[in-house]
Design a protein around this motif. Structure first.
Motif, short mmCIF file in Angstrom:
data_model
loop_
_atom_site.label_atom_id
_atom_site.label_comp_id
_atom_site.label_asym_id
_atom_site.label_seq_id
_atom_site.Cartn_x
_atom_site.Cartn_y
_atom_site.Cartn_z
N LEU A 243 0.72 -1.36 -0.07
CA LEU A 243 -0.05 -0.16 -0.03
C LEU A 243 0.89 1.49 0.02
O LEU A 243 0.48 2.52 -0.12
CB LEU A 243 -0.84 0.06 1.23
CG LEU A 243 -2.26 -1.19 1.20
CD1 LEU A 243 -2.95 -1.16 2.47
CD2 LEU A 243 -2.89 -1.11 -0.26
N ALA A 244 2.20 1.02 0.26
CA ALA A 244 2.83 2.51 0.13
C ALA A 244 2.88 3.11 -1.02
O ALA A 244 2.75 2.27 -2.21
CB ALA A 244 4.51 2.01 0.58
N VAL A 245 2.84 4.24 -1.34
CA VAL A 245 3.10 4.94 -2.57
C VAL A 245 4.11 6.01 -2.59
O VAL A 245 4.45 6.59 -1.47
CB VAL A 245 1.61 5.76 -2.85
CG1 VAL A 245 0.57 4.60 -2.92
CG2 VAL A 245 1.21 6.60 -1.89
N ASP A 246 4.53 6.50 -4.01
CA ASP A 246 5.57 7.30 -3.98
C ASP A 246 4.73 8.69 -4.19
O ASP A 246 4.35 9.05 -5.22
CB ASP A 246 6.45 7.09 -5.28
CG ASP A 246 7.14 8.01 -5.63
OD1 ASP A 246 7.44 9.14 -4.94
OD2 ASP A 246 7.68 8.04 -6.63
N PHE A 247 4.63 9.38 -3.23
CA PHE A 247 3.64 10.71 -3.34
C PHE A 247 4.48 12.03 -3.55
O PHE A 247 4.29 12.85 -3.83
CB PHE A 247 2.93 10.67 -1.93
CG PHE A 247 1.64 11.51 -2.21
CD1 PHE A 247 0.74 10.89 -3.06
CD2 PHE A 247 1.50 12.79 -1.52
CE1 PHE A 247 -0.41 11.69 -3.08
CE2 PHE A 247 0.27 13.45 -1.56
CZ PHE A 247 -0.81 12.91 -2.61
N ASP A 248 5.94 11.67 -3.49
CA ASP A 248 6.73 13.07 -3.89
C ASP A 248 7.20 12.91 -5.17
O ASP A 248 8.09 13.72 -5.35
CB ASP A 248 7.67 13.12 -2.68
CG ASP A 248 8.73 11.96 -2.60
OD1 ASP A 248 8.74 11.35 -3.44
OD2 ASP A 248 9.57 12.00 -1.58
N GLY A 249 6.88 11.66 -5.85
CA GLY A 249 7.38 11.61 -7.04
C GLY A 249 8.83 11.44 -7.39
O GLY A 249 9.48 11.77 -8.55
N ASP A 250 9.79 10.85 -6.43
CA ASP A 250 10.95 10.67 -6.87
C ASP A 250 11.41 9.18 -7.15
O ASP A 250 12.57 8.82 -7.24
CB ASP A 250 11.93 11.08 -5.55
CG ASP A 250 11.85 10.04 -4.27
OD1 ASP A 250 10.74 9.26 -4.25
OD2 ASP A 250 12.27 10.32 -3.35
N GLY A 251 10.61 8.41 -7.40
CA GLY A 251 10.44 6.99 -7.92
C GLY A 251 10.83 6.08 -6.78
O GLY A 251 11.14 4.92 -7.14
N ARG A 252 10.80 6.66 -5.55
CA ARG A 252 11.04 5.57 -4.50
C ARG A 252 9.76 5.84 -3.52
O ARG A 252 9.22 7.10 -3.31
CB ARG A 252 12.18 6.04 -3.69
CG ARG A 252 13.32 5.67 -4.66
CD ARG A 252 14.77 6.37 -3.86
NE ARG A 252 15.31 5.42 -2.84
CZ ARG A 252 15.36 6.19 -1.60
NH1 ARG A 252 15.15 7.51 -1.48
NH2 ARG A 252 15.89 5.36 -0.70
N ARG A 253 9.49 4.65 -2.66
CA ARG A 253 8.51 4.79 -1.52
C ARG A 253 9.20 4.85 -0.29
O ARG A 253 9.35 3.80 0.31
CB ARG A 253 7.44 3.53 -1.78
CG ARG A 253 6.81 3.52 -3.11
CD ARG A 253 5.98 2.17 -3.22
NE ARG A 253 6.87 1.16 -2.90
CZ ARG A 253 6.01 -0.14 -2.60
NH1 ARG A 253 4.93 -0.30 -2.46
NH2 ARG A 253 6.91 -1.28 -2.53
N ASP A 254 9.40 6.08 0.16
CA ASP A 254 10.17 6.11 1.40
C ASP A 254 9.48 6.66 2.59
O ASP A 254 9.20 7.86 2.68
CB ASP A 254 11.65 7.08 1.24
CG ASP A 254 12.34 7.20 2.45
OD1 ASP A 254 11.85 6.54 3.53
OD2 ASP A 254 13.35 7.86 2.16
N LEU A 255 8.71 5.86 3.28
CA LEU A 255 7.86 6.34 4.43
C LEU A 255 8.67 6.60 5.59
O LEU A 255 8.03 7.00 6.82
CB LEU A 255 6.98 5.11 4.96
CG LEU A 255 5.77 5.19 4.04
CD1 LEU A 255 5.97 4.94 2.39
CD2 LEU A 255 4.73 4.08 4.38
N VAL A 256 10.09 6.50 5.59
CA VAL A 256 10.81 6.67 6.71
C VAL A 256 11.19 8.23 6.65
O VAL A 256 10.94 9.12 7.80
CB VAL A 256 12.14 5.85 6.94
CG1 VAL A 256 12.94 6.54 7.94
CG2 VAL A 256 11.98 4.50 6.84
N SER A 257 11.79 9.02 5.42
CA SER A 257 12.38 10.24 5.40
C SER A 257 11.43 10.94 4.90
O SER A 257 11.68 12.21 4.94
CB SER A 257 13.57 10.04 4.80
OG SER A 257 14.77 9.14 5.67
#
Length: 405
Positions: free
Chosen positions: A204-218
């Motif tokens: 369910l994680a999504v790349d919401f900042d559009g950088d190509g990665r799903r980083d829910l930490v940073s």
């Protein structure tokens, strides 16, 4: 602060204990160590078979002994039941509301974008963030691969679950979503700004900042967008309410329960009103929660409350999220007081309580506002000296008795 217990022995007793421990180690340590090493080797092989690179596996599972902190926490039994007024007093205090409103202003464009894309109210998204990690401040400090390997190799009936979460966590690193050194979270595997377990992160994680990665930490945008996606998938209904504070008539004995839904008109006929006394209006179906009985606050909860509930599957948790979301949206504190003469303390008051205990000479470690077993022991001693019922609870009465305001 970490609560610590320190036992005392005579010198002779210490020597005898050491000799006994050495004898036991000679018999048992080597097989136990070998069993753990063999289990970790099997985990490395399973991860490689799942397609994870050997380089990631080798670095992640460089562990020769179980994580003792994880073992200790996994075996802790919930001996201290938190009253609902303590639970909400700690999670939804004025400080968290002010911090949350500040964070909502800071990430206004992100929250509004998540609200538009997923249909989930932005105040609820922010409330999950606040309750889960205090807006990213407390995300956990256990290294997940070691914690999960410990739970697999030293755990019990949920070994298959922990193994799956370990593989899922390593896949996140292998596919490039996260660097290995970002896999820190709770001892049970939840991590990131809004505390996803690895398998949920994968789904369910999504790349919401559009950088190509799903980083829910940073990445706060990724975390907030992913939380909105989770709630949408859990059944969130755009534009519908999640909770209304209500009052029930004196002596109410009608239906209660989250799943015992009825139309708003039915609740009105049963004498249920809004907490401010206004009549109930509107459509939809809701269940009635009375977490402290008919004399305390009541809540009509809707299907969106169920979506929030799915995040942690506890009604007290869903109440905390729902109430914090209301406060972030500008609604007042609960109108009906809890039916107690000893209300719970805010985080600031808990911190002050610990400082007062330290000033009295109690060795409870550093004050951090977190009430653990050693702090509760100190509170019980104060209660004993004052002739109060010995509960160990951080409540208003003992706080004021110590000089708190």
């Amino acid at each position: 602060m970490r609560d610590r217990f320190e036992g005392r022995r005579s010198p002779a007793g210490a020597v005898m204990a050491l000799a006994g421990a050495m004898a036991v180690m000679a018999v048992t340590a080597s097989p136990a160590s070998a069993n753990f090493s063999a289990c970790v080797t099997n985990l490395r092989d399973a991860a490689a078979k799942a397609g994870i690179s050997r380089a990631v596996v080798s670095r992640a599972l460089d562990i020769s002994a179980p994580d003792e902190k994880v073992l200790r926490l996994s075996k802790v039994q919930p001996e201290f039941k938190t009253p609902i007024w303590d639970y909400l007093g700690f999670l939804v205090d004025d400080q968290r509301v002010a911090d949350g409103q500040a964070m909502m202003r800071r990430y206004d464009s992100v929250l509004r974008a998540a609200e538009r894309q997923f249909g989930v109210d932005r105040h609820v998204i922010a409330a999950v963030w606040g309750v889960e990690t205090d807006f990213g401040r407390e995300a956990g400090d256990s290294f997940l691969p070691h914690a999960l390997a410990t739970l697999v190799c030293e755990g019990g009936r949920r070994r298959d679950f922990w193994r799956g979460e370990l593989i899922a966590a390593l896949k996140l690193v292998d596919r490039g979503d996260l660097e290995l050194n970002k896999l820190y979270g709770s001892w049970a595997g939840a991590f990131g700004q809004t505390q996803f377990i690895p398998s949920t992160y994968q789904r369910l994680a999504v790349d919401f900042d559009g950088d190509g990665r799903r980083d829910l930490v940073s990445s706060v945008p990724d975390a907030l967008g992913s939380t909105a996606n989770y709630l949408k998938r859990a059944g969130w209904r755009t534009g519908e309410p999640w909770m209304i504070e209500v009052k029930v008539p004196a002596g109410y004995s009608g239906p209660t329960g989250r799943r015992n839904r009825a139309a708003i008109a039915d609740w009105s006929r049963r004498g249920v009103t809004r907490a401010d006394g206004r009549p109930l209006t509107g459509g939809g179906e809701a269940g009635l929660l009375l977490p402290a009985g008919g004399r305390g606050p009541g809540f009509l909860v809707f299907r969106n409350f169920d979506a929030i509930y799915s995040y942690n599957q506890a009604e007290s948790y869903a109440l905390a999220i729902s109430h914090l979301a209301d406060r972030l949206a500008g609604y007042p504190p609960l109108r009906t007081p809890w039916p107690t003469d000893d209300p719970g303390l805010t985080r600031a008051q808990r911190l002050h309580l610990q400082k007062l205990l330290l000033a009295k000479g109690y060795a409870i470690g550093d004050a951090d506002g977190k009430i653990g077993p050693v702090t509760r022991d100190a509170i019980m001693d104060v209660e004993r000296q004052l002739g109060m019922q010995q509960t160990g609870r951080a409540g208003t009465k003992v706080y004021r008795a110590l000089g708190g305001r």
